[in-house]
Scaffold this motif. Structure first.
Motif, PDB file in Angstrom:
ATOM      1  N   ARG A  83       0.838  -1.211   0.000  1.00  0.00           N
ATOM      2  CA  ARG A  83       0.000   0.000   0.000  1.00  0.00           C
ATOM      3  C   ARG A  83       0.877   1.266   0.000  1.00  0.00           C
ATOM      4  N   GLN A  84       1.985   1.221   0.751  1.00  0.00           N
ATOM      5  CA  GLN A  84       2.884   2.370   0.817  1.00  0.00           C
ATOM      6  C   GLN A  84       3.548   2.607  -0.538  1.00  0.00           C
ATOM      7  N   ILE A  85       3.965   1.525  -1.197  1.00  0.00           N
ATOM      8  CA  ILE A  85       4.576   1.645  -2.530  1.00  0.00           C
ATOM      9  C   ILE A  85       3.574   2.252  -3.508  1.00  0.00           C
ATOM     10  N   GLU A  86       2.310   1.844  -3.400  1.00  0.00           N
ATOM     11  CA  GLU A  86       1.272   2.418  -4.262  1.00  0.00           C
ATOM     12  C   GLU A  86       1.172   3.926  -4.070  1.00  0.00           C
ATOM     13  N   ARG A  87       1.185   4.344  -2.807  1.00  0.00           N
ATOM     14  CA  ARG A  87       1.065   5.784  -2.515  1.00  0.00           C
ATOM     15  C   ARG A  87       2.280   6.553  -3.035  1.00  0.00           C
ATOM     16  N   ASP A  88       3.476   5.984  -2.794  1.00  0.00           N
ATOM     17  CA  ASP A  88       4.711   6.683  -3.192  1.00  0.00           C
ATOM     18  C   ASP A  88       4.853   6.784  -4.709  1.00  0.00           C
ATOM     19  N   THR A  89       4.422   5.744  -5.417  1.00  0.00           N
ATOM     20  CA  THR A  89       4.608   5.714  -6.872  1.00  0.00           C
ATOM     21  C   THR A  89       3.383   6.181  -7.636  1.00  0.00           C
ATOM     22  N   LYS A  90       2.314   6.484  -6.882  1.00  0.00           N
ATOM     23  CA  LYS A  90       1.053   6.925  -7.505  1.00  0.00           C
ATOM     24  C   LYS A  90       0.601   5.947  -8.590  1.00  0.00           C
ATOM     25  N   SER A  91       0.684   4.668  -8.245  1.00  0.00           N
ATOM     26  CA  SER A  91       0.282   3.624  -9.195  1.00  0.00           C
ATOM     27  C   SER A  91      -0.641   2.631  -8.501  1.00  0.00           C
ATOM     28  N   ILE A  92      -1.235   1.747  -9.282  1.00  0.00           N
ATOM     29  CA  ILE A  92      -2.121   0.711  -8.748  1.00  0.00           C
ATOM     30  C   ILE A  92      -1.436  -0.638  -8.887  1.00  0.00           C
ATOM     31  N   ILE A  93      -1.317  -1.351  -7.769  1.00  0.00           N
ATOM     32  CA  ILE A  93      -0.744  -2.700  -7.782  1.00  0.00           C
ATOM     33  C   ILE A  93      -1.883  -3.658  -7.441  1.00  0.00           C
ATOM     34  N   THR A  94      -2.309  -4.410  -8.423  1.00  0.00           N
ATOM     35  CA  THR A  94      -3.507  -5.251  -8.302  1.00  0.00           C
ATOM     36  C   THR A  94      -3.187  -6.608  -7.684  1.00  0.00           C
ATOM     37  N   LYS A  95      -4.048  -7.043  -6.776  1.00  0.00           N
ATOM     38  CA  LYS A  95      -3.866  -8.349  -6.161  1.00  0.00           C
ATOM     39  C   LYS A  95      -4.320  -9.453  -7.117  1.00  0.00           C
ATOM     40  N   LYS A  96      -3.513 -10.510  -7.216  1.00  0.00           N
ATOM     41  CA  LYS A  96      -3.858 -11.658  -8.051  1.00  0.00           C
ATOM     42  C   LYS A  96      -3.865 -12.911  -7.189  1.00  0.00           C
ATOM     43  N   THR A  97      -4.588 -13.906  -7.655  1.00  0.00           N
ATOM     44  CA  THR A  97      -4.636 -15.196  -6.960  1.00  0.00           C
ATOM     45  C   THR A  97      -3.604 -16.137  -7.575  1.00  0.00           C
ATOM     46  N   VAL A  98      -2.881 -16.837  -6.726  1.00  0.00           N
ATOM     47  CA  VAL A  98      -1.888 -17.796  -7.216  1.00  0.00           C
ATOM     48  C   VAL A  98      -2.576 -18.805  -8.142  1.00  0.00           C
ATOM     49  N   PRO A  99      -2.013 -19.071  -9.318  1.00  0.00           N
ATOM     50  CA  PRO A  99      -2.659 -19.984 -10.273  1.00  0.00           C
ATOM     51  C   PRO A  99      -2.924 -21.364  -9.690  1.00  0.00           C
ATOM     52  N   THR A 100      -4.044 -21.950 -10.099  1.00  0.00           N
ATOM     53  CA  THR A 100      -4.379 -23.315  -9.702  1.00  0.00           C
ATOM     54  C   THR A 100      -3.805 -24.279 -10.726  1.00  0.00           C
ATOM     55  N   ILE A 101      -3.875 -25.564 -10.417  1.00  0.00           N
ATOM     56  CA  ILE A 101      -3.410 -26.576 -11.375  1.00  0.00           C
ATOM     57  C   ILE A 101      -4.249 -26.505 -12.653  1.00  0.00           C
ATOM     58  N   THR A 102      -5.522 -26.180 -12.500  1.00  0.00           N
ATOM     59  CA  THR A 102      -6.392 -26.018 -13.668  1.00  0.00           C
ATOM     60  C   THR A 102      -5.885 -24.883 -14.551  1.00  0.00           C
ATOM     61  N   ASP A 103      -5.442 -23.779 -13.925  1.00  0.00           N
ATOM     62  CA  ASP A 103      -4.877 -22.656 -14.678  1.00  0.00           C
ATOM     63  C   ASP A 103      -3.618 -23.074 -15.431  1.00  0.00           C
ATOM     64  N   ILE A 104      -2.779 -23.836 -14.743  1.00  0.00           N
ATOM     65  CA  ILE A 104      -1.533 -24.298 -15.355  1.00  0.00           C
ATOM     66  C   ILE A 104      -1.843 -25.197 -16.549  1.00  0.00           C
ATOM     67  N   PHE A 105      -2.800 -26.093 -16.359  1.00  0.00           N
ATOM     68  CA  PHE A 105      -3.175 -27.005 -17.444  1.00  0.00           C
ATOM     69  C   PHE A 105      -3.689 -26.218 -18.651  1.00  0.00           C
ATOM     70  N   ALA A 106      -4.522 -25.225 -18.393  1.00  0.00           N
ATOM     71  CA  ALA A 106      -5.086 -24.420 -19.483  1.00  0.00           C
ATOM     72  C   ALA A 106      -3.990 -23.670 -20.232  1.00  0.00           C
TER      73      ALA A 106
END
Length: 528
Positions: free
Chosen positions: A359-382
């Motif tokens: 959150r602090q890095i976002e404020r300092d850099t005036k950017s958005i850092i989006t949260k992602k979910t770690v890929p599942t095995i299904t994601d890897i297979f796809a």
């Protein structure tokens, strides 16, 4: 849009041959530091340029110097100081591209390279010398680097040179230069030591050019973070790599030890990866960097200091395996991708406790850092399936399979076309996925009832993860998907398996040969 953003290189006052080289490089619009610095340098002023890595500083000082220099006369006209050997080489290469249509000789000199070879090159005549402070001073003291005709001095990454303790060497070199020289100092930060240095050795009318921090985070870099359990951090990284399959990626660790450990963990799993840090031999670091630049290495793992010398185009991903200490370091890191107007991706792996730091890095850099979910095995297979299908379609479209038609027809006759195709795709998929993932959960929670086994065979026996898997599946008659994490060290390996498979492996696999060597297997002692 302001006037500076509208400027083109043709409007900055550079000579025709330098402009032609810039055009050859496909650069149309100068960066902020270039548009602000080039006209001032051409007017003859000393400058202090404050700008981050990746903003085009080499061209900002190189283009005007080349435009102002006399025709090549074999005498050194410009000295450029760099903090690291890697950066000296990078700067020399970039200058050579800008000087493509000039008759200019550029020489990088640094420790770890034959000094006799450097002396020979200097004797033949050089116009621009790019070097590390220590080696520059060696040549000055030997009388092999003469500075009587040097009209330009550039201190590149000045803050890093001071951090590395080069202040005395820098001052000794400056004392050998004419007071009429033009001095150009570039630094990412402006600590007190830089101000003292500039006041002591630069002209009173020195111009200060600072690029605001808000322009440092390149808009074309997509920034994300993954919140991971520290115990599953490595598996999470492997999942991310297998889904994204970056072509050229730099991974950052906080420590040299961390770099070595991550390299040792990734290499046995088939990832094309090497590390780079200050404790490695210079020849090893240069060889690794060359491989990375030539595209023979997909992943480079480095510390912040080692990465100061990395300036590689077309880096698609930056991954903070360890989160940096501050926002400025974060900017330095992610600036390795998204260069020259291209898109880039930056990932950070964080623990729950580090969420506030993001959150602090976002404020300092005036950017958005989006949260992602770690890929599942299904994601890897796809993801892998798409890659595999593309490669199969390419073979079909280019008729690269004719020699194998008889084999294919026999298999289809016996098993049917769909089963044969699916089996072959599975074989490719198994080779593509290097990590034995745990059960498919979005939180990547590892199996908790595993038992850790010790195997008396390791990297020195030239075994890979897939070899151990095949060995256990054949000897103990078990399914590869039941096996957990495999850690291959130099002389031995560790394997996590469900408790219900321990007896089968100990009774049927221990004592059998793998790569012509007998493998002893036993339950490992408890880990701390």
């Amino acid at each position: 849009m302001n006037k500076i953003e509208k400027l083109k290189f043709e409007e900055l006052g550079l000579n025709e041959s330098v402009l032609q080289a810039i055009q050859d490089l496909k650069f149309e619009y100068p960066s902020d530091i270039q548009s602000k610095a080039i006209p001032v340098v051409l007017e003859g002023f000393d400058i202090i340029g404050q700008a981050q890595t990746g903003t085009g500083k080499t061209l900002a000082f190189g283009a005007p110097i080349l435009s102002l220099m006399e025709k090549s006369n074999g005498k050194v006209q410009a000295i450029i100081m760099s903090p690291t050997r890697e950066l000296a080489v990078q700067v020399a290469e970039e200058l050579s591209r800008i000087a493509k249509h000039e008759r200019v000789k550029i020489l990088p000199i640094y420790g770890g390279q034959s000094i006799d070879r450097q002396i020979s090159a200097l004797k033949r005549g050089v116009d621009i010398v790019v070097g590390t402070p220590g080696r520059l001073l060696d040549h000055i003291r030997k009388g092999t680097l003469k500075l009587a005709n040097a009209k330009f001095l550039v201190l590149d990454e000045a803050d890093e040179m001071l951090n590395m303790g080069f202040i005395e060497d820098i001052e000794s070199i400056i004392s050998n230069l004419s007071e009429d020289r033009q001095t150009l100092l570039f630094s990412a930060t402006m600590p007190r030591a830089i101000k003292i240095l500039s006041k002591k050795y630069m002209h009173p009318e020195t111009k200060i050019i600072a690029i605001e921090k808000k322009s440092l985070t390149v808009s074309k870099i997509k920034q994300y973070y993954y919140e991971v359990n520290p115990k599953n951090k490595f598996e999470s990284l492997c999942r991310i790599l297998d889904v994204d399959a970056p072509k050229t990626c730099i991974l950052f660790c906080k420590t040299k030890k961390g770099v070595d450990e991550l390299v040792d963990a990734l290499q046995p799993r088939g990832y094309t990866v090497e590390g780079m840090h200050g404790d490695m031999k210079q020849s090893q670091r240069m060889n690794t960097l060359k491989k990375f630049k030539d595209g023979n290495l997909n992943y480079l793992i480095a510390t912040d200091v080692a990465a100061r010398g990395i300036d590689v185009e077309n880096v698609t991903h930056v991954i903070n395996y360890d989160l940096p200490q501050d926002s400025e370091s974060y900017i330095h890191r992610i600036g390795r991708t998204g260069r020259a107007g291209k898109e880039g991706t930056a990932y950070s792996l964080i623990t729950r406790r580090e969420a506030s730091a993001i959150r602090q890095i976002e404020r300092d850099t005036k950017s958005i850092i989006t949260k992602k979910t770690v890929p599942t095995i299904t994601d890897i297979f796809a993801a892998k399936s798409e890659t595999i299908l593309d490669s199969i379609k390419l073979v079909l479209e280019e008729n690269l399979y004719e020699n194998f038609l008889p084999l294919g027809k026999n298999l289809i006759k016996e098993f049917g076309a769909e089963d044969v195709a699916a089996s072959l795709i599975k074989i490719i998929f198994d080779k593509e996925v290097n990590y034995n993932y745990s059960d498919d959960t979005t939180t990547t929670t590892l199996v908790t009832d595993n038992v850790r086994l010790f195997l008396s065979i390791g990297r020195m026996d030239e075994v890979m993860t897939k070899d151990i898997i095949s060995f256990l599946c054949e000897t103990a008659n078990i399914n590869k998907n039941e096996l957990g994490r495999i850690d291959i060290l130099d002389k031995f390996s560790f394997l996590d398996v469900p408790s219900n498979l321990v007896d089968a492996i100990l009774n049927n696999s221990s004592g059998k040969k793998l790569n012509s060597r007998k493998v002893n297997i036993e339950v490992a002692k408890s880990r701390r």
